[in-house]
Write a protein that holds these residues in place. Structure first.
Motif, PDB file in Angstrom:
ATOM      1  N   LYS A  46      -2.076  -0.582 -16.770  1.00 60.90           N
ATOM      2  CA  LYS A  46      -3.295  -1.393 -16.877  1.00 60.90           C
ATOM      3  C   LYS A  46      -3.215  -2.597 -15.942  1.00 60.90           C
ATOM      4  O   LYS A  46      -2.134  -3.104 -15.693  1.00 60.90           O
ATOM      5  CB  LYS A  46      -3.474  -1.887 -18.310  1.00 60.90           C
ATOM      6  CG  LYS A  46      -3.927  -0.797 -19.252  1.00 60.90           C
ATOM      7  CD  LYS A  46      -4.198  -1.377 -20.621  1.00 60.90           C
ATOM      8  CE  LYS A  46      -4.473  -0.260 -21.619  1.00 60.90           C
ATOM      9  NZ  LYS A  46      -4.047  -0.627 -22.965  1.00 60.90           N
ATOM     10  N   PRO A  47      -4.363  -3.063 -15.443  1.00 56.56           N
ATOM     11  CA  PRO A  47      -4.319  -4.259 -14.602  1.00 56.56           C
ATOM     12  C   PRO A  47      -3.979  -5.491 -15.455  1.00 56.56           C
ATOM     13  O   PRO A  47      -4.554  -5.659 -16.529  1.00 56.56           O
ATOM     14  CB  PRO A  47      -5.737  -4.364 -14.034  1.00 56.56           C
ATOM     15  CG  PRO A  47      -6.589  -3.540 -14.944  1.00 56.56           C
ATOM     16  CD  PRO A  47      -5.731  -2.519 -15.595  1.00 56.56           C
ATOM     17  N   THR A  49       2.603   1.982  -6.590  1.00 56.15           N
ATOM     18  CA  THR A  49       1.264   1.986  -7.192  1.00 56.15           C
ATOM     19  C   THR A  49       0.184   1.993  -6.114  1.00 56.15           C
ATOM     20  O   THR A  49      -0.971   1.696  -6.385  1.00 56.15           O
ATOM     21  CB  THR A  49       1.080   0.732  -8.077  1.00 56.15           C
ATOM     22  OG1 THR A  49       1.239  -0.429  -7.235  1.00 56.15           O
ATOM     23  CG2 THR A  49       2.107   0.672  -9.188  1.00 56.15           C
ATOM     24  N   LYS A  50       0.592   2.327  -4.916  1.00 53.16           N
ATOM     25  CA  LYS A  50      -0.322   2.376  -3.760  1.00 53.16           C
ATOM     26  C   LYS A  50      -1.009   1.035  -3.520  1.00 53.16           C
ATOM     27  O   LYS A  50      -2.138   0.959  -3.067  1.00 53.16           O
ATOM     28  CB  LYS A  50      -1.405   3.459  -3.955  1.00 53.16           C
ATOM     29  CG  LYS A  50      -0.859   4.829  -4.302  1.00 53.16           C
ATOM     30  CD  LYS A  50      -0.640   5.654  -3.061  1.00 53.16           C
ATOM     31  CE  LYS A  50      -0.118   7.038  -3.353  1.00 53.16           C
ATOM     32  NZ  LYS A  50       1.286   7.091  -3.754  1.00 53.16           N
ATOM     33  N   GLY A  51      -0.335  -0.019  -3.918  1.00 51.12           N
ATOM     34  CA  GLY A  51      -0.883  -1.344  -3.658  1.00 51.12           C
ATOM     35  C   GLY A  51      -1.752  -1.887  -4.762  1.00 51.12           C
ATOM     36  O   GLY A  51      -2.257  -3.002  -4.661  1.00 51.12           O
ATOM     37  N   HIS A  52      -1.973  -1.083  -5.852  1.00 48.86           N
ATOM     38  CA  HIS A  52      -2.771  -1.608  -6.966  1.00 48.86           C
ATOM     39  C   HIS A  52      -1.889  -2.408  -7.879  1.00 48.86           C
ATOM     40  O   HIS A  52      -0.828  -1.946  -8.293  1.00 48.86           O
ATOM     41  CB  HIS A  52      -3.402  -0.451  -7.771  1.00 48.86           C
ATOM     42  CG  HIS A  52      -4.308   0.383  -6.934  1.00 48.86           C
ATOM     43  ND1 HIS A  52      -5.471  -0.136  -6.396  1.00 48.86           N
ATOM     44  CD2 HIS A  52      -4.219   1.675  -6.519  1.00 48.86           C
ATOM     45  CE1 HIS A  52      -6.049   0.815  -5.679  1.00 48.86           C
ATOM     46  NE2 HIS A  52      -5.310   1.919  -5.733  1.00 48.86           N
ATOM     47  N   LEU A  53      -2.352  -3.603  -8.205  1.00 50.87           N
ATOM     48  CA  LEU A  53      -1.596  -4.453  -9.118  1.00 50.87           C
ATOM     49  C   LEU A  53      -1.770  -3.906 -10.518  1.00 50.87           C
ATOM     50  O   LEU A  53      -2.870  -3.922 -11.071  1.00 50.87           O
ATOM     51  CB  LEU A  53      -2.114  -5.894  -9.032  1.00 50.87           C
ATOM     52  CG  LEU A  53      -1.359  -6.904  -9.891  1.00 50.87           C
ATOM     53  CD1 LEU A  53       0.084  -7.025  -9.438  1.00 50.87           C
ATOM     54  CD2 LEU A  53      -2.058  -8.257  -9.848  1.00 50.87           C
ATOM     55  N   GLU A  54      -0.697  -3.349 -11.058  1.00 53.97           N
ATOM     56  CA  GLU A  54      -0.796  -2.831 -12.416  1.00 53.97           C
ATOM     57  C   GLU A  54       0.513  -2.980 -13.157  1.00 53.97           C
ATOM     58  O   GLU A  54       1.569  -3.145 -12.546  1.00 53.97           O
ATOM     59  CB  GLU A  54      -1.236  -1.362 -12.390  1.00 53.97           C
ATOM     60  CG  GLU A  54      -0.340  -0.456 -11.577  1.00 53.97           C
ATOM     61  CD  GLU A  54      -0.937   0.949 -11.419  1.00 53.97           C
ATOM     62  OE1 GLU A  54      -0.210   1.900 -11.676  1.00 53.97           O
ATOM     63  OE2 GLU A  54      -2.123   1.060 -11.045  1.00 53.97           O
ATOM     64  N   LYS A  67      -7.209 -11.317  -4.299  1.00 56.28           N
ATOM     65  CA  LYS A  67      -7.650  -9.941  -4.513  1.00 56.28           C
ATOM     66  C   LYS A  67      -8.222  -9.739  -5.909  1.00 56.28           C
ATOM     67  O   LYS A  67      -9.138  -8.946  -6.112  1.00 56.28           O
ATOM     68  CB  LYS A  67      -6.433  -9.020  -4.327  1.00 56.28           C
ATOM     69  CG  LYS A  67      -6.743  -7.732  -3.580  1.00 56.28           C
ATOM     70  CD  LYS A  67      -5.447  -7.012  -3.220  1.00 56.28           C
ATOM     71  CE  LYS A  67      -5.698  -5.546  -2.973  1.00 56.28           C
ATOM     72  NZ  LYS A  67      -4.421  -4.825  -2.786  1.00 56.28           N
ATOM     73  N   TYR A  68      -7.659 -10.458  -6.885  1.00 56.39           N
ATOM     74  CA  TYR A  68      -8.093 -10.314  -8.282  1.00 56.39           C
ATOM     75  C   TYR A  68      -8.426 -11.699  -8.836  1.00 56.39           C
ATOM     76  O   TYR A  68      -7.645 -12.283  -9.574  1.00 56.39           O
ATOM     77  CB  TYR A  68      -7.001  -9.682  -9.137  1.00 56.39           C
ATOM     78  CG  TYR A  68      -6.415  -8.417  -8.538  1.00 56.39           C
ATOM     79  CD1 TYR A  68      -7.033  -7.176  -8.759  1.00 56.39           C
ATOM     80  CD2 TYR A  68      -5.249  -8.462  -7.771  1.00 56.39           C
ATOM     81  CE1 TYR A  68      -6.495  -6.015  -8.202  1.00 56.39           C
ATOM     82  CE2 TYR A  68      -4.708  -7.310  -7.216  1.00 56.39           C
ATOM     83  CZ  TYR A  68      -5.334  -6.094  -7.426  1.00 56.39           C
ATOM     84  OH  TYR A  68      -4.820  -4.964  -6.892  1.00 56.39           O
ATOM     85  N   ALA A  87       0.818  -1.211   0.000  1.00 56.51           N
ATOM     86  CA  ALA A  87       0.000   0.000   0.000  1.00 56.51           C
ATOM     87  C   ALA A  87       0.852   1.262   0.000  1.00 56.51           C
ATOM     88  O   ALA A  87       0.446   2.307  -0.498  1.00 56.51           O
ATOM     89  CB  ALA A  87      -0.924  -0.008   1.212  1.00 56.51           C
TER      90      ALA A  87
END
Lengths: 662, 321
Positions: A379-380, A368-373, A421-422, A364
Motif C-alpha cells: 500500500k502507498p 517496486t518499479k519506482g512506486h513508493l509502497e 511526487k506524493y 524505476a
C-alpha cells in the motif's frame, strides 16, 4: 673529528611558548661533540635554512640536530638543506620539540626539561650516525585500482587519460559500486545512473584500462614502483569471450530464490545473473551457492539455451600475477548492520527500511518499479518518518563515533522527492543536527523545508513500535518544543551509518597500509597528504579514507590519480638507505629475521666468511635493500643482535636511551 | 643396555657412522659426562643411566661440521631441542643418526642431598635396565636408601612424554614419570604482589655468579656470538656494573629464547647456585599458550612460532578489531 651543530626552532610560538629555547641552546652547548648551537624563529624558512647551511660550511660541521617539529613534517626539508651545504643528508637528526613536547606540555619548566632531554638524545644519536647513500629503483608504468565504484572508475580514467595502463579489480560481477544503486543524486537531483553509466562505459572502452571484475586481490609483495600482485579471477562459469550478453540464460534459469544484492535484498535474482541491466561487463556469473547444476549436477538449462555456447560449468578460479608501480585503494563502504538497533524495529517490521533500501524502492528499475509502497502490503504510505544518525555520532560502543556525512543530504533529497511526487504524504525527519556544508547544500535543505514542507524535528527517536494494525508508532522527542512526540507512521526510514567495506582490513594488511580504529585507511598526513597512504606507492580514493559524498569522492579520486601519475612519470625512484643489514661475521642463519620480515626482503646464502683469518662457510642472512622498508622488525627478532637498521642502529638507539636516562 | 652398546659398536664398525655422541663414566657413578666415541674400543667407557641428564642435541651444532655422520643418543625430551635446532638451521639433519633412547627419569644430586643424604661416594640403582624404584646411596656415614622418584630432576616430574619427536631408530624402554603440573610454580609467582615478586627474583638472582653455565648448556642459546660477549653493544661491560644488571642477564636471556625454548630444563639442571631459571622460560611458555593457543617448541619442524608469526586470529589483531 666530530663537530655537531644544534639548531633550535621557535616555530613561532608553537615551541617557544612552552619551551625556553635559549635554555635548550645553552644546555646543548654542554653536550659532547657540540661546537655550535643557535635558535631561530622559523628554522624551516629560507632564512633559517640559510643559517644551518652557513654554520655547516663555516664550522665544518660533521652532523646537525634540528630541534623542531616532527620529522614527518620537515626531516626531508632539513636533509635537503644539509645536502646543499655539502653534508651527507643522513647526518641530520631531528629532535621533535613540538608534537612530542611543547604541544603536550603546559608548564614551561617541564617543557624545557623535556626539550633538553630530547635534544640530548638526538645529539647522542647523531654522534654515531654514518653517511648513507640512497640507491635507485625503477618504476613499473602500470597502476592497480582496487575497487570499481565511482572512486575507482574516476581514478582509473584519470590515470589512463594521462597515458598509463590501469587495471581495476572489482570483487562483484560489475563495476559501478554503490553509486549504481542510487536513484537520484543531491544537490542537483540528476539521475545517478545517467551520470555514472557513461563513465562505466568509458572505463570499459578505454584502451589503457583493463577490468578484472568478479576478482579479488589475493597477495601483494614488493614496494613502491615495483609491486607484484596476485589477483584471483573467480570462476564466472561463463566464457567472457563467447557471451553476447543476450540475457536468455537469466530468464530461463529455474533457480530464482537468491536475494538480489543490487536491490539490497528486496527482490530475487536468478542463480545466473548480472547485478543490474547496465552491468559492465554485460556478462553474467553463476552463483555456485544457488546453481542447481553446480550443486546437484542436474539442470543445465542455461547451457541449453545459450546460443553462444558460453556456459562452462567446469571453469575454475584463475590466479594471475601482474606488476604495478602504484596501487590505489578504492574499496568504498557498506551500510552498517542494524543488529544493535532493535529499538527501531528494523528486524521486526518490513516497513522499517534503510535509506539505501528506499533508494532502490524509489528507482524505476527497483523492486517496486519506482512506486513508493510499503513492503509489507504494497500500500502507498501516508506518513513517513525519517530517523537520522542511526549508528552515526554514537558515543556508545554500539555505533560509530563519526558522522557519516552523507545522510543529512540524502535524507533531505528523499524527503523532497517524496513530497514532490506524493504531495499528500506527510514526511517527518528526526535529526540531531542538520549538516549541509557543501556547495548548494544548505539551499537544497532549505528548499526541502520551505518549498516542500518537510517537517524537521530536532530530537531523537527512542523507539519504533509496530502496531497490530500494521502501523508503526514512533516515540520521539522534540527538543525545541521540549515535548514527547508519538507519531503514527506507516513507513520508517533509517539513515544507517556507513562503514568501510569490511574487506579493507585484509587489503590494508596485504599492502601494509595503516587503518584507524574505525577501519578507515589512514592518510600520510591528514591535511598535506590526504590521498596518500603512509606506505609509499599506495594511494587512497573515496570512502575507504573517510565518509564523503559523490562530488568529494570524484575530486579525491582525481587527486589520487594525479599522485599516481606523478609517481609513474618518474623513471627512477630514490630508495631509502635506512635499510637493515646483517653482520655476516656473527649471523647464525637461524631464519628468525626472515620469519618476521613483512616484505620478504631477507634470504639466506651459504657464504665463505673470513672471521679474523678463519675461513668458514656459514649460512648468513642477506637483505635485499630494494625490498627492505626499514621497519626494524628483524633487528628485534635477531637473538644475537646481528641485524642492524642503518641510520637506526642498535647502538644509536641505546645511546639515545642512555642520554635520556642520564 | 648391552643391546645398545652392541648396536653402537655395529654402527661404528660398519662405518655407517663415524662417531657416537653419548655419555662416558665420570669420576663417580653419579657424574657421567657427554663424550664422543670414535671407535668400538672407546665404547668401554660408555655409560647410560639415570644420571645422564645432559641434553646432547646442542653438541650436534659442532658435530654437524665434522666429517661424516654422528650417531647421537637423544632422550624423548632432547628431541624437541634437536627439532628446534633443525628449524633454526643450526644442525644438519643428514649429519646425525638419531638413536632415540628410552628414559626412566633423570636424577638430580641436589634432590638426593635435599633428602638429608651427605658425603655421597657411590650410588646404585640408577641403571637403565633396572626398575628405577630405589637408589642405594653409599656415603661416608654408611649406606642409605632413597626413592628414585624423589631424587628426580624437576623437569622429569613434568615430563613431556615418552614419544621421540625425531629419530632414526628407537632403543630401550621409557617409564612414565609425570606427576606434577608444569605451570603450578609459575602460577604461585604470578599470584604474588609486585613487591613480593620483585623480592623473590632479587633473592634468587642475587645468587648468580655469572658462570654462564645456563647459557652455555642451553640449546636455544646457540648464537655464534652471544650478545653478552659481543663488543658491538657495550653490554659486556654493562652486565657487571651492579647486581641489577646481573638480573638483567637472565631476563634478557629469557626474552631471547622465548618462543624457541622447549623447556628442556638444562638451565636449572646445570646452575651451580640452584636458581630455578626454568621458571622464566615457563612463564613465557604459559603466556604463549594462553594468548596464542598451546604451542610446544620443537614438536614439529614445520610449524611457525607464534612470536615470529602474525595471523588475523592473533590477540593483537583481535584487539585492533
Amino acid at each position: 673529528m666530530h663537530g655537531i651543530g644544534v639548531f633550535v626552532c621557535h616555530c613561532g610560538s608553537n615551541i617557544a611558548a612552552t619551551v625556553d629555547v635559549k635554555k635548550v641552546v645553552e644546555m646543548a652547548k654542554l653536550e659532547p661533540g657540540v661546537v655550535h648551537a643557535e635558535d631561530y624563529q622559523y628554522m624551516c624558512s629560507e632564512a633559517g635554512q640559510e643559517k644551518i647551511a652557513q654554520a655547516i660550511k663555516e664550522k665544518n660541521l660533521s652532523g646537525i640536530v634540528v630541534c623542531s617539529c616532527s620529522p614527518r613534517m620537515h626531516e626531508a626539508t632539513f636533509r635537503k638543506c644539509a645536502e646543499k651545504a655539502g653534508l651527507n643528508p643522513y647526518m641530520v637528526e631531528i629532535a621533535n620539540l613540538r608534537e612530542q613536547c611543547s604541544w603536550i606540555h603546559k608548564d614551561i619548566e617541564e617543557g624545557t626539561e623535556k626539550a633538553v632531554i630530547l635534544t640530548r638524545a638526538a645529539i647522542a644519536k647523531v654522534n654515531l650516525n654514518t653517511s648513507l647513500e640512497a640507491g635507485e629503483s625503477g618504476v613499473i608504468k602500470r597502476a592497480l585500482v582496487i575497487g570499481g565504484g565511482i572512486a575507482g572508475i574516476q581514478t582509473a580514467l584519470d590515470i589512463a587519460d594521462a597515458g598509463y595502463e590501469v587495471d581495476i579489480v572489482e570483487k562483484t560481477p560489475s563495476i559501478g559500486g554503490k553509486m549504481a544503486q542510487l536513484d537520484k543524486t543531491f544537490p542537483t537531483l540528476d539521475c545517478s545512473a545517467c551520470i555514472l553509466t557513461p563513465k562505466m562505459v568509458d572505463a570499459a572502452a578505454h584502451e589503457k584500462i583493463n577490468l578484472y571484475t568478479y576478482s579479488e586481490v589475493e597477495k601483494v609483495s614488493g614496494f613502491v614502483g615495483d609491486f607484484t600482485v596476485e589477483i584471483r579471477k573467480k570462476a564466472r562459469y561463463v566464457n567472457m569471450d563467447k557471451c553476447t550478453g543476450c540475457g536468455v540464460c537469466m530468464e530461463k534459469c529455474p533457480s530464482k530464490k537468491a536475494k538480489s544484492e543490487f536491490n539490497s535484498g528486496l527482490s530475487n535474482r536468478p542463480a545466473i545473473y548480472t547485478p543490474f541491466a547496465q552491468a559492465i561487463p554485460n556478462v553474467p556469473v553463476i552463483d555456485p551457492t544457488q546453481c542447481i547444476k553446480l550443486k546437484t549436477g542436474k539442470c543445465g538449462v542455461c547451457e541449453k539455451f545459450c546460443q553462444a555456447g558460453a556456459i562452462d560449468y567446469k571453469q575454475k578460479d584463475e590466479v594471475i600475477t601482474q606488476k604495478y608501480g602504484a596501487i590505489v585503494v578504492a574499496t568504498g563502504f557498506e551500510v552498517i548492520k542494524l543488529d544493535n538497533y532493535d529499538e527501531y524495529a528494523y528486524s521486526q517490521s518490513k516497513d522499517v527500511i534503510t535509506s539505501l533500501e528506499l533508494e532502490r524502492i524509489m528507482n524505476a528499475a527497483g523492486p517496486t518499479k519506482g512506486h513508493l509502497e510499503r513492503l509489507s502490503d504494497g500500500k502507498p504510505p501516508k506518513n513517513i518518518v525519517f530517523i537520522q544518525c542511526v549508528g552515526s555520532r554514537c558515543a556508545e560502543n554500539k555505533g560509530k563515533s563519526y558522522c557519516s556525512k552523507i545522510c543529512c543530504m540524502y535524507t533531505a533529497k528523499h524527503a523532497m522527492l517524496i513530497r514532490d511526487k506524493y504531495p499528500d504524504v506527510n514526511v517527518t525527519v528526526f535529526y540531531i543536527d542538520v549538516r549541509t556544508p557543501g556547495k548548494n547544500f544548505d539551499e537544497f535543505y532549505r528548499r526541502a523545508v520551505e518549498e516542500y514542507g518537510v517537517n524537521y524535528v530536532k530530537g531523537q527517536v527512542g523507539k519504533v513500535a509496530p502496531q497490530a494494525d500494521g502501523s508503526l508508532l514512533v516515540h520521539g522527542v522534540d527538543l525545541i518544543d521540549g515535548k514527547q512526540l508519538k507519531i503514527s507512521a506507516d513507513m520508517v526510514v533509517l539513515a544507517a551509518a556507513i562503514e568501510p567495506n569490511p574487506t579493507v582490513r585484509n587489503i590494508a594488511t596485504m599492502l601494509t597500509a595503516s587503518i584507524d580504529t574505525n577501519n578507515f585507511l589512514t592518510e600520510a598526513h591528514p591535511k598535506l597528504r590526504p590521498v596518500e597512504s603512509p606506505t609509499a606507492g599506495v594511494f587512497l580514493s573515496g570512502v575507504c579514507q573517510g565518509p564523503k559524498d559523490i562530488p568529494e569522492t570524484v575530486s579525491q579520486a582525481g587527486a589520487a590519480a594525479i599522485k599516481v601519475v606523478g609517481l609513474l612519470a618518474k623513471d627512477k625512484l630514490m630508495t631509502n638507505p635506512c635499510t637493515a643489514k646483517a653482520d655476516e661475521l656473527l649471523c647464525n642463519g637461524c631464519s628468525a629475521c626472515a620469519n618476521v620480515c613483512p616484505y620478504g626482503a631477507i634470504s639466506y646464502e651459504d657464504k665463505l666468511i673470513n672471521d679474523h683469518g678463519i675461513r668458514k662457510t656459514h649460512r648468513v642472512a642477506v637483505v635485499n635493500s630494494a625490498l627492505c622498508q626499514g621497519c626494524g622488525a628483524c633487528t628485534v627478532a635477531c637473538p644475537s643482535g646481528v641485524m642492524d637498521l642503518q641510520g637506526f642502529s642498535n647502538r644509536q638507539i641505546i645511546a639515545e636511551v642512555d642520554a635520556i636516562c642520564r | 643396555m648391552q643391546e645398545l652398546i652392541s648396536r653402537l659398536k655395529e654402527l661404528l664398525e660398519s662405518g655407517s657412522v663415524q662417531r657416537v655422541l653419548g655419555w662416558k663414566k665420570g669420576d663417580f657413578t653419579f657424574n657421567p659426562e657427554p663424550a664422543y666415541f670414535n671407535s668400538a674400543e672407546e665404547l668401554s667407557e660408555f655409560v647410560y643411566d639415570g644420571f645422564c641428564g645432559a641434553n646432547l642435541s646442542k653438541y650436534m651444532i659442532k658435530a654437524s661440521n665434522l666429517e661424516g655422520v654422528t650417531a647421537v643418543l637423544l632422550k624423548p625430551c632432547d628431541t624437541y631441542s634437536f627439532n628446534q635446532l633443525i628449524k633454526e638451521h643450526r644442525v644438519i639433519r643428514e649429519k646425525a643418526y638419531i638413536i632415540g633412547i628410552g628414559c626412566k627419569g633423570k636424577l638430580s644430586l641436589d634432590a638426593i642431598k635435599a633428602q638429608g643424604v651427605k658425603g655421597i661416594t657411590d650410588i646404585k640403582g640408577a641403571e637403565i635396565d633396572g626398575d628405577c624404584n630405589e637408589l642405594k646411596v653409599e656415603t661416608l656415614y654408611g649406606e642409605k636408601t632413597v626413592s628414585y622418584k624423589d631424587s628426580m630432576l624437576e623437569r622429569c616430574h613434568v615430563c613431556k612424554g615418552k614419544e621421540h619427536m625425531i629419530y632414526d631408530e628407537l632403543m630401550l624402554e621409557s617409564a612414565d614419570t609425570l606427576d606434577a603440573d608444569r605451570f603450578t610454580d609459575v602460577e604461585i609467582i604470578e599470584n604474588l604482589t609486585s613487591e613480593d615478586k620483585f623480592t623473590y627474583f632479587q633473592r634468587e638472582l642475587s645468587k648468580c655468579i655469572r658462570c654462564n653455565a645456563c647459557r652455555n648448556v642451553c640449546p636455544a642459546c646457540s648464537c655464534r656470538k652471544c650478545v653478552f660477549d659481543s663488543t658491538k653493544f657495550d653490554s659486556e661491560q654493562k652486565a657487571n656494573v651492579d647486581p641489577f644488571h646481573e638480573s638483567m642477564f637472565h631476563i634478557i636471556r629469557a626474552f631471547h629464547v622465548a618462543g624457541r625454548c622447549t623447556d628442556c630444563g638444562e638451565c636449572s639442571r646445570v646452575c651451580p647456585q640452584g636458581i630455578p631459571l626454568h621458571l622464566f622460560n615457563r612463564k613465557f611458555i604459559k603466556d604463549i599458550n594462553e594468548y596464542y593457543g598451546v604451542f610446544q617448541a620443537g614438536e614439529d619442524i614445520g610449524q611457525t612460532s607464534p612470536l615470529t608469526d602474525y595471523t588475523l586470529d592473533d590477540m593483537e589483531a583481535e584487539e585492533r578489531r
